[in-house]
Design an enzyme around this catalytic site. Structure first.
Site, PDB file in Angstrom:
ATOM      1  N   HIS A  42       0.841  -1.205   0.000  1.00 50.19           N
ATOM      2  CA  HIS A  42       0.000   0.000   0.000  1.00 50.19           C
ATOM      3  C   HIS A  42       0.872   1.249   0.000  1.00 50.19           C
ATOM      4  O   HIS A  42       1.578   1.502   0.979  1.00 50.19           O
ATOM      5  CB  HIS A  42      -0.897  -0.026   1.245  1.00 50.19           C
ATOM      6  CG  HIS A  42      -1.873   1.100   1.331  1.00 50.19           C
ATOM      7  ND1 HIS A  42      -1.878   1.985   2.389  1.00 50.19           N
ATOM      8  CD2 HIS A  42      -2.854   1.492   0.485  1.00 50.19           C
ATOM      9  CE1 HIS A  42      -2.845   2.876   2.189  1.00 50.19           C
ATOM     10  NE2 HIS A  42      -3.444   2.608   1.044  1.00 50.19           N
ATOM     11  N   ARG A  43       0.865   1.983  -1.116  1.00 45.44           N
ATOM     12  CA  ARG A  43       1.718   3.160  -1.305  1.00 45.44           C
ATOM     13  C   ARG A  43       3.199   2.787  -1.202  1.00 45.44           C
ATOM     14  O   ARG A  43       4.037   3.580  -0.773  1.00 45.44           O
ATOM     15  CB  ARG A  43       1.371   4.270  -0.301  1.00 45.44           C
ATOM     16  CG  ARG A  43      -0.119   4.611  -0.250  1.00 45.44           C
ATOM     17  CD  ARG A  43      -0.448   5.662   0.773  1.00 45.44           C
ATOM     18  NE  ARG A  43      -1.893   5.769   0.992  1.00 45.44           N
ATOM     19  CZ  ARG A  43      -2.449   6.554   1.915  1.00 45.44           C
ATOM     20  NH1 ARG A  43      -1.706   7.324   2.680  1.00 45.44           N
ATOM     21  NH2 ARG A  43      -3.769   6.584   2.073  1.00 45.44           N
ATOM     22  N   GLU A  69       1.300  -0.799  -5.056  1.00 44.82           N
ATOM     23  CA  GLU A  69       0.251   0.172  -5.310  1.00 44.82           C
ATOM     24  C   GLU A  69       0.830   1.573  -5.546  1.00 44.82           C
ATOM     25  O   GLU A  69       1.698   2.015  -4.785  1.00 44.82           O
ATOM     26  CB  GLU A  69      -0.746   0.256  -4.150  1.00 44.82           C
ATOM     27  CG  GLU A  69      -1.955   1.134  -4.531  1.00 44.82           C
ATOM     28  CD  GLU A  69      -2.520   1.955  -3.404  1.00 44.82           C
ATOM     29  OE1 GLU A  69      -3.651   2.435  -3.584  1.00 44.82           O
ATOM     30  OE2 GLU A  69      -1.852   2.152  -2.367  1.00 44.82           O
ATOM     31  N   ASP A  71      -0.683   5.472  -6.225  1.00 45.40           N
ATOM     32  CA  ASP A  71      -1.744   6.457  -6.423  1.00 45.40           C
ATOM     33  C   ASP A  71      -1.223   7.470  -7.428  1.00 45.40           C
ATOM     34  O   ASP A  71      -0.109   7.971  -7.262  1.00 45.40           O
ATOM     35  CB  ASP A  71      -2.084   7.169  -5.107  1.00 45.40           C
ATOM     36  CG  ASP A  71      -2.705   6.247  -4.063  1.00 45.40           C
ATOM     37  OD1 ASP A  71      -2.316   6.355  -2.876  1.00 45.40           O
ATOM     38  OD2 ASP A  71      -3.540   5.411  -4.443  1.00 45.40           O
ATOM     39  N   HIS A  84      -0.701  10.531  -3.016  1.00 42.64           N
ATOM     40  CA  HIS A  84      -2.031  10.159  -2.532  1.00 42.64           C
ATOM     41  C   HIS A  84      -2.940  11.386  -2.402  1.00 42.64           C
ATOM     42  O   HIS A  84      -4.006  11.449  -2.982  1.00 42.64           O
ATOM     43  CB  HIS A  84      -1.939   9.463  -1.173  1.00 42.64           C
ATOM     44  CG  HIS A  84      -3.271   9.138  -0.581  1.00 42.64           C
ATOM     45  ND1 HIS A  84      -3.969  10.029   0.224  1.00 42.64           N
ATOM     46  CD2 HIS A  84      -4.056   8.051  -0.713  1.00 42.64           C
ATOM     47  CE1 HIS A  84      -5.121   9.473   0.566  1.00 42.64           C
ATOM     48  NE2 HIS A  84      -5.208   8.273   0.001  1.00 42.64           N
ATOM     49  N   GLU A 154      -3.948   3.343  -8.890  1.00 38.68           N
ATOM     50  CA  GLU A 154      -5.211   3.992  -8.538  1.00 38.68           C
ATOM     51  C   GLU A 154      -5.247   5.378  -9.180  1.00 38.68           C
ATOM     52  O   GLU A 154      -4.344   6.195  -8.945  1.00 38.68           O
ATOM     53  CB  GLU A 154      -5.406   4.141  -7.031  1.00 38.68           C
ATOM     54  CG  GLU A 154      -6.751   4.783  -6.692  1.00 38.68           C
ATOM     55  CD  GLU A 154      -7.023   4.979  -5.220  1.00 38.68           C
ATOM     56  OE1 GLU A 154      -7.939   5.755  -4.899  1.00 38.68           O
ATOM     57  OE2 GLU A 154      -6.289   4.374  -4.383  1.00 38.68           O
ATOM     58  N   GLN A 182      -7.490   0.489 -10.194  1.00 37.01           N
ATOM     59  CA  GLN A 182      -8.556   0.679  -9.226  1.00 37.01           C
ATOM     60  C   GLN A 182      -8.912   2.159  -9.164  1.00 37.01           C
ATOM     61  O   GLN A 182      -8.085   3.022  -9.501  1.00 37.01           O
ATOM     62  CB  GLN A 182      -8.092   0.227  -7.828  1.00 37.01           C
ATOM     63  CG  GLN A 182      -6.871   0.983  -7.360  1.00 37.01           C
ATOM     64  CD  GLN A 182      -6.465   0.700  -5.938  1.00 37.01           C
ATOM     65  OE1 GLN A 182      -7.235   0.233  -5.113  1.00 37.01           O
ATOM     66  NE2 GLN A 182      -5.233   1.019  -5.632  1.00 37.01           N
TER      67      GLN A 182
HETATM   68  O1  G3P Z   1      -6.892   0.891  -2.735  1.00 33.76           O
HETATM   69  C1  G3P Z   1      -6.840   0.807  -1.509  1.00 33.76           C
HETATM   70  C2  G3P Z   1      -6.550   2.106  -0.912  1.00 33.76           C
HETATM   71  O2  G3P Z   1      -5.394   2.555  -1.481  1.00 33.76           O
HETATM   72  C3  G3P Z   1      -7.623   3.115  -1.079  1.00 33.76           C
HETATM   73  O3  G3P Z   1      -7.524   4.095  -0.183  1.00 33.76           O
HETATM   74  O4  G3P Z   1      -6.974   6.362   0.506  1.00 33.76           O
HETATM   75  O5  G3P Z   1      -5.267   4.593   0.693  1.00 33.76           O
HETATM   76  O6  G3P Z   1      -5.884   5.458  -1.506  1.00 33.76           O
HETATM   77  P1  G3P Z   1      -6.335   5.176  -0.116  1.00 33.76           P
HETATM   78 CA    CA Z   2      -4.699   4.116  -2.956  1.00 31.75          CA
END
Ligand code: G3P
Ligand code: CA
Length: 293
Positions: A42-43, A69, A71, A84, A154, A182
């Site tokens: 995540h990130r 991941e 963003d 993000h 994302e 996503q």
């Molecule tokens: O995709 C999962 C998550 O990344 C979504 O929330 O705010 O961390 O981008 P956020």
């Molecule tokens: Ca995200």
């Protein structure tokens, strides 16, 4: 006691940063039951290094994440960057470098201006000097490090889909084994669907508020344009996972860091887990995979 634990964790990260990739791989594989959820950094490895920095992505790769991941947002001038938030306040020193540019929206700054910012010191002094990477730089890094892990992109703002698809195409990464998309925005996913080859998964993100109005009709609607859903940890139940699977939708859960939650979700049969600590699942029996998987 806490000092020793912190020191041990820091040494573990240091070791991973120094270890050649191949050696890191051999230490991670442990026998266990199948099938297991994919682990999504995540990130990047954002529990160990500042989110969305090259160090965070490099660490995620070394920790054997299945997906990394990213963003994505666009600067003024349309350069794609890994960020993000809509503003630069939380993860850079923009308020200091550009005191008169409130509210420091990413889209108000050129890439040249962004590159002057420190994107690491906010997390810990030892990361001072990290920069906001462009999506192109992230891809270049992973290529240079021969990282197999595909990207999990994302789209964080509408209207960037074409630019994202073109950039991935230019790196021969617009393939089901190299990328997954996503978004919280249905519009963005539908725009992507028109731009990308079939087979590349699209995941509809659902936030906590929408999860409260969970119903099968919404699942059926999502199944008409997406391949899966992204659910917040607070909204995941066995019944909902089953209901989504009945609609042919895969279920990814964000953001899961606590070992007991990781174990619970691995046992629940979710298809993917976002975590800031991609090194943790390998240490949890319920999340470990048999050697051939
Ligand atoms: O995709 C999962 C998550 O990344 C979504 O929330 O705010 O961390 O981008 P956020
Ligand atoms: Ca995200």
């Amino acid at each position: 006691m806490r000092r020793t634990a912190a020191l041990r964790q820091w040494l573990h990260v240091l070791l991973l940063l120094c270890l050649p990739l191949g050696l890191a791989a051999s230490t991670a594989a442990q026998p266990s039951v199948a099938p297991k959820p994919i682990i999504i950094a995540h990130r990047g490895a954002s529990g160990h290094a500042p989110e969305h920095t090259l160090t965070s992505y490099r660490l995620a790769a070394r920790m054997q994440a299945d997906y990394i991941e990213v963003d994505v947002r666009a600067t003024r001038g349309g350069k794609l960057v890994a960020l993000h938030d809509a503003t630069l306040v939380r993860t850079t020193n923009a308020e200091t470098v550009y005191p008169r540019r409130s509210p420091w929206q990413v889209s108000d700054f050129s890439i040249r201006e962004l590159k002057k910012l420190d994107a690491g010191a906010w997390f810990a002094p030892r990361f001072a000097g990290e920069r906001v990477p462009t999506l192109d730089e992230v891809i270049q890094l992973l290529k240079a490090e021969r990282v197999e892990a595909p990207l999990y992109i994302e789209t964080k703002q509408p209207g960037i889909e074409k630019a994202v698809a073109h950039l991935l195409q230019s790196h021969h990464m617009l393939r089901p084994d190299r990328v997954m998309f996503q978004s919280f925005s249905r519009k963005s996913l539908e725009a992507l669907r028109r731009l990308i080859p079939r087979g590349i998964p699209l995941i509809q993100l659902i936030d906590g508020r929408e999860a409260q109005h969970w119903n099968d009709q919404r699942l059926r609607q999502i199944a008409s344009y997406a391949d899966g859903i992204g659910l917040p940890l607070s909204a995941v139940t066995k019944e909902r996972v089953r209901a989504a699977h009945r609609r042919g939708l895969i279920v990814h859960v964000y953001t899961v860091n606590a070992p007991h939650d990781l174990a619970r979700l691995c046992a629940m049969g979710v298809d993917g887990i976002f975590t800031d600590y991609p090194d943790r699942p390998a240490r949890i029996a319920a999340c470990r995979r048999p050697p051939d998987h």
